[in-house]
Design a protein around this motif. Structure first.
Motif, PDB file in Angstrom:
ATOM      1  N   SER A  79     -33.871   3.801 -41.733  1.00  0.00           N
ATOM      2  CA  SER A  79     -34.751   2.627 -41.725  1.00  0.00           C
ATOM      3  C   SER A  79     -34.062   1.394 -41.149  1.00  0.00           C
ATOM      4  O   SER A  79     -34.631   0.311 -41.145  1.00  0.00           O
ATOM      5  N   HIS A  89     -41.474  -2.216 -33.797  1.00  0.00           N
ATOM      6  CA  HIS A  89     -42.221  -0.967 -33.962  1.00  0.00           C
ATOM      7  C   HIS A  89     -41.410   0.006 -34.825  1.00  0.00           C
ATOM      8  O   HIS A  89     -41.947   0.618 -35.758  1.00  0.00           O
ATOM      9  N   CYS A  90     -40.131   0.149 -34.528  1.00  0.00           N
ATOM     10  CA  CYS A  90     -39.270   1.028 -35.326  1.00  0.00           C
ATOM     11  C   CYS A  90     -39.232   0.553 -36.777  1.00  0.00           C
ATOM     12  O   CYS A  90     -39.282   1.359 -37.708  1.00  0.00           O
ATOM     13  N   HIS A  93     -41.517  -1.092 -38.336  1.00  0.00           N
ATOM     14  CA  HIS A  93     -42.832  -0.837 -38.940  1.00  0.00           C
ATOM     15  C   HIS A  93     -42.977   0.625 -39.376  1.00  0.00           C
ATOM     16  O   HIS A  93     -43.479   0.906 -40.463  1.00  0.00           O
ATOM     17  N   ILE A  94     -42.527   1.559 -38.538  1.00  0.00           N
ATOM     18  CA  ILE A  94     -42.652   2.973 -38.910  1.00  0.00           C
ATOM     19  C   ILE A  94     -41.512   3.425 -39.828  1.00  0.00           C
ATOM     20  O   ILE A  94     -41.574   4.494 -40.411  1.00  0.00           O
TER      21      ILE A  94
END
Length: 99
Positions: A16, A71-72, A74-75
């Protein structure tokens, strides 16, 4: 820092987070953290695929490096797909430079 990067290469990665946060998380010594940030910046700039952004060194597509990073985030995974491939490439580069 080299031992932290090698541990990351061997799987000790929080998916993460990107490289910087993983390095800083694995080093609790605050004065050393500042030194590590400076080293990270120098290593990022020496990587042939460097995006031109110290804060967002990975560029894996048509979006800006900042958009790709968010984006990373967020996912919740920075280490898969094209972003992940480039992060592993940068990690390998950093280890070579420090060895």
């Amino acid at each position: 820092m080299l031992s932290i990067l090698k541990a990351m290469q061997n799987g000790k990665i929080d998916n993460s987070m990107g490289i910087c946060d993983n390095v800083l998380l694995n080093n609790g010594n605050r004065p050393r953290r500042l030194s590590h940030k400076a080293k990270l910046r120098r290593l990022f700039k020496s990587w042939p695929q460097y995006s031109g952004s110290i804060v967002f060194p990975i560029n894996a597509g048509t979006d800006t490096p900042e958009q790709q990073y968010w984006h990373c985030d967020h996912i919740g995974n920075f280490w898969e797909g094209k972003q992940g491939e480039l992060r592993h490439s940068l990690l390998t580069h950093m280890i070579k430079e420090l060895s």
